[in-house]
Design a protein around this motif. Structure first.
Motif, short mmCIF file in Angstrom:
data_model
loop_
_atom_site.label_atom_id
_atom_site.label_comp_id
_atom_site.label_asym_id
_atom_site.label_seq_id
_atom_site.Cartn_x
_atom_site.Cartn_y
_atom_site.Cartn_z
N ASN A 58 0.80 -1.23 0.00
CA ASN A 58 0.00 0.00 0.00
C ASN A 58 0.84 1.28 0.00
OD1 ASN A 58 0.92 -0.14 2.65
ND2 ASN A 58 -1.11 -0.34 3.58
N LYS A 59 2.15 1.16 0.17
CA LYS A 59 2.99 2.36 0.19
C LYS A 59 3.74 2.59 -1.13
CE LYS A 59 3.65 2.58 5.19
NZ LYS A 59 4.64 2.65 6.29
N ILE A 60 3.53 1.69 -2.07
CA ILE A 60 4.16 1.86 -3.39
C ILE A 60 3.43 2.94 -4.17
CG2 ILE A 60 4.63 0.72 -5.60
CD1 ILE A 60 4.73 -1.94 -4.01
N VAL A 61 4.18 3.80 -4.85
CA VAL A 61 3.58 4.67 -5.86
C VAL A 61 3.82 3.95 -7.19
CG1 VAL A 61 3.60 6.91 -7.01
CG2 VAL A 61 3.96 6.77 -4.54
N TRP A 62 2.75 3.38 -7.72
CA TRP A 62 2.83 2.47 -8.86
C TRP A 62 2.81 3.25 -10.18
CZ3 TRP A 62 2.36 -2.99 -7.86
CH2 TRP A 62 2.06 -3.32 -6.54
N PRO A 63 3.88 3.20 -10.98
CA PRO A 63 3.82 3.82 -12.31
C PRO A 63 2.91 2.99 -13.22
CG PRO A 63 6.09 3.25 -11.66
CD PRO A 63 5.17 2.56 -10.73
N GLY A 64 1.93 3.63 -13.83
CA GLY A 64 0.99 2.90 -14.66
C GLY A 64 0.86 3.50 -16.05
N THR A 65 0.33 2.71 -16.96
CA THR A 65 0.06 3.20 -18.31
C THR A 65 -1.44 3.16 -18.59
OG1 THR A 65 0.62 1.00 -19.17
CG2 THR A 65 2.30 2.71 -19.33
N HIS A 66 -1.90 4.16 -19.29
CA HIS A 66 -3.30 4.28 -19.69
C HIS A 66 -3.47 3.64 -21.06
CE1 HIS A 66 -6.32 6.91 -21.92
NE2 HIS A 66 -7.06 6.26 -21.06
N ASP A 67 -4.52 2.82 -21.23
CA ASP A 67 -4.72 2.09 -22.49
C ASP A 67 -3.40 1.46 -22.93
OD1 ASP A 67 -7.32 1.83 -23.79
OD2 ASP A 67 -7.45 4.00 -23.55
N SER A 68 -2.93 0.55 -22.09
CA SER A 68 -1.56 0.06 -22.19
C SER A 68 -1.22 -0.66 -23.49
CB SER A 68 -1.28 -0.89 -21.01
OG SER A 68 -1.56 -0.27 -19.78
N ALA A 69 -2.17 -1.44 -24.02
CA ALA A 69 -1.83 -2.30 -25.17
C ALA A 69 -2.32 -1.72 -26.50
CB ALA A 69 -2.42 -3.69 -24.96
N THR A 70 -2.06 -0.43 -26.71
CA THR A 70 -2.53 0.23 -27.94
C THR A 70 -1.39 0.59 -28.88
OG1 THR A 70 -2.57 2.35 -26.76
CG2 THR A 70 -4.65 1.15 -26.91
N ASN A 71 -0.22 0.01 -28.66
CA ASN A 71 0.94 0.38 -29.47
C ASN A 71 0.78 0.03 -30.95
OD1 ASN A 71 1.20 -2.32 -28.25
ND2 ASN A 71 3.11 -2.46 -29.41
N LYS A 72 -0.05 -0.98 -31.25
CA LYS A 72 -0.24 -1.38 -32.66
C LYS A 72 -1.71 -1.31 -33.08
CE LYS A 72 3.85 -4.31 -33.07
NZ LYS A 72 4.36 -5.66 -33.44
N GLY A 287 0.26 13.98 0.08
CA GLY A 287 1.24 13.07 -0.48
C GLY A 287 1.06 11.65 0.00
N ASP A 288 0.44 11.49 1.19
CA ASP A 288 0.22 10.15 1.75
C ASP A 288 -0.97 9.44 1.10
OD1 ASP A 288 -1.65 11.94 2.83
OD2 ASP A 288 -1.86 10.78 4.68
N LYS A 289 -1.63 10.09 0.13
CA LYS A 289 -2.78 9.49 -0.53
C LYS A 289 -2.46 9.01 -1.94
CE LYS A 289 -5.98 12.32 2.15
NZ LYS A 289 -7.24 13.09 2.16
N THR A 310 8.32 6.30 -3.76
CA THR A 310 8.31 4.99 -3.09
C THR A 310 9.57 4.82 -2.24
OG1 THR A 310 7.06 4.06 -4.96
CG2 THR A 310 8.08 2.50 -3.44
N HIS A 311 10.71 5.17 -2.82
CA HIS A 311 11.98 5.07 -2.08
C HIS A 311 11.94 5.95 -0.83
CE1 HIS A 311 16.24 6.40 -1.33
NE2 HIS A 311 16.40 5.09 -1.38
N ALA A 312 11.41 7.16 -0.96
CA ALA A 312 11.31 8.05 0.19
C ALA A 312 10.42 7.46 1.28
CB ALA A 312 10.79 9.41 -0.24
N ARG A 313 9.34 6.82 0.88
CA ARG A 313 8.46 6.16 1.87
C ARG A 313 9.17 5.02 2.56
NH1 ARG A 313 2.64 5.92 -1.44
NH2 ARG A 313 2.03 8.09 -1.04
N VAL A 314 9.92 4.22 1.80
CA VAL A 314 10.67 3.11 2.39
C VAL A 314 11.69 3.62 3.41
CG1 VAL A 314 12.39 1.30 1.89
CG2 VAL A 314 10.38 1.55 0.42
N GLU A 315 12.28 4.77 3.11
CA GLU A 315 13.28 5.36 3.99
C GLU A 315 12.67 6.19 5.11
OE1 GLU A 315 16.68 4.83 3.73
OE2 GLU A 315 15.99 3.28 2.31
N GLY A 316 11.34 6.28 5.16
CA GLY A 316 10.68 7.05 6.20
C GLY A 316 10.75 8.55 6.00
N LYS A 317 10.95 8.98 4.76
CA LYS A 317 11.08 10.40 4.46
C LYS A 317 9.86 10.98 3.77
CE LYS A 317 16.11 9.91 4.02
NZ LYS A 317 17.27 10.02 3.10
N ALA A 318 8.81 10.18 3.62
CA ALA A 318 7.57 10.67 2.98
C ALA A 318 6.37 9.98 3.60
CB ALA A 318 7.60 10.40 1.49
#
Length: 318
Positions: A58-72, A287-289, A310-318
């Motif tokens: 729950n503390k990961i900031v997940w990088p995502g793609t919109h309409d991911s499989a539209t490259n072709k 930022g915590d949301k 995410t790294h900052a959260r792991v390190e307790g800095k966010a």
């Protein structure tokens, strides 16, 4: 004809004003946030690089793609520019650091975006399996939904369970508070969103629609979308106090009343302000949301921004 021309002139003025508002906000607010200067040494294995024993789901900031499989999707240089939201394959998106995929399907198990379709869902699954075979600690959220205007593919839930098998992370509210290490060797949270078929059952292999929420608005106005994203994110509980994933999409959408209908030039109105959005979240005390952050045409800088928080959260800095 004159009235329509005047309307388009006004629309262009509105868009220019909104782009200026974002630029001015960036000038005044800046783009600093906890972890803004962090860059993973290996984006393909960035979760492993942050230590799976310390990263809570729950503390990961997940990088995502919109309409991911539209490259072709569609016909190159003809219909593709009206529907393409990503320029690379699913495998290469994952390799670049993407960890949330947004896949739309039709009744024939082909990926689609509106009326246009592209390759079979099998291509997506094969790309995911290839990536999983080359990594050990990367977790993926795979959202698959039936596209608007289409019917659900028959027995698609069984199909997904058969193809992913043991790597599926089963639906369980306790997952949110666990670390990656506690979940491994399972690797995929698969959210299946049918239009008419039954939702996935509680504690089953697939996750139901309520576990991945957003407040998407249909607009091509960048500042309007930016402000809407902030507004709806403020209404959410913190990531440690909710048992669902919440997505913010740093995208805007072409509109029929505008002569610019191609995805890329429209979505570029907001694309470059991802770091500003993250910074504004922390400036505004939310930022915590922030949790899932998605975009069109994902690039390394977008991934690095998410991994940095995410790294900052792991390190307790966010």
């Amino acid at each position: 004809m004159g009235a329509e021309f005047s309307k388009q002139v006004e629309k262009r003025k509105e868009i220019s004003a909104e782009k200026k508002s974002l630029h001015d906000l960036q000038e005044s607010n800046g783009c600093d946030f906890p972890g803004h200067d962090y860059h993973p040494a290996d984006r393909k294995n960035w979760m492993a690089g942050l230590n799976p024993e310390k990263i809570h789901i729950n503390k990961i900031v997940w990088p995502g793609t919109h309409d991911s499989a539209t490259n072709k999707i569609g016909i190159p240089c003809v219909t593709r520019p009206f529907a393409q939201c990503q320029s690379t394959s699913i495998y290469h998106q994952l390799e670049k650091g993407t960890r949330v995929l947004d896949i739309r399907v039709n009744e024939d198990r082909h990926v689609c975006h509106g009326i246009l379709e592209t390759y079979s869902i099998d291509i997506v699954i094969d790309d995911i399996k290839k990536f999983l075979s080359e990594t050990t600690s990367e977790i993926i959220i795979l959202e698959i939904r039936t596209e608007f205007g289409h019917e659900d593919p028959p027995e698609f839930d069984k199909y997904l369970e058969e193809h992913f098998g043991e790597v599926l992370i089963h639906q369980d509210d306790n997952v949110f508070g666990k670390t990656i290490a506690e979940i491994l060797p399972k690797r995929v949270i698969c959210v299946w969103k049918p239009r008419k078929s039954a939702q996935p059952k509680k504690r089953g292999a697939l996750w139901s629609a309520g576990y991945l929420k957003d407040n998407w608005i249909d607009t091509d106005m960048p500042f309007t979308k930016f402000e809407s994203n902030l507004k709806y994110l403020k209404e959410q509980a913190s990531v440690t106090s909710r048992n669902y994933f919440y997505r913010v999409e740093n995208t805007v959408t072409p509109q029929a009343d505008n002569p610019v209908l191609l995805v890329k030039p429209v979505t570029e109105r907001i694309h470059g302000y991802a770091r500003l959005f993250i910074s504004k979240c922390f400036t505004d005390g939310i930022g915590d949301k922030l949790q899932i952050f998605s975009c069109d045409f994902i690039d390394e800088d977008f991934v690095d921004a998410c991994v940095g928080v995410t790294h900052a959260r792991v390190e307790g800095k966010a």
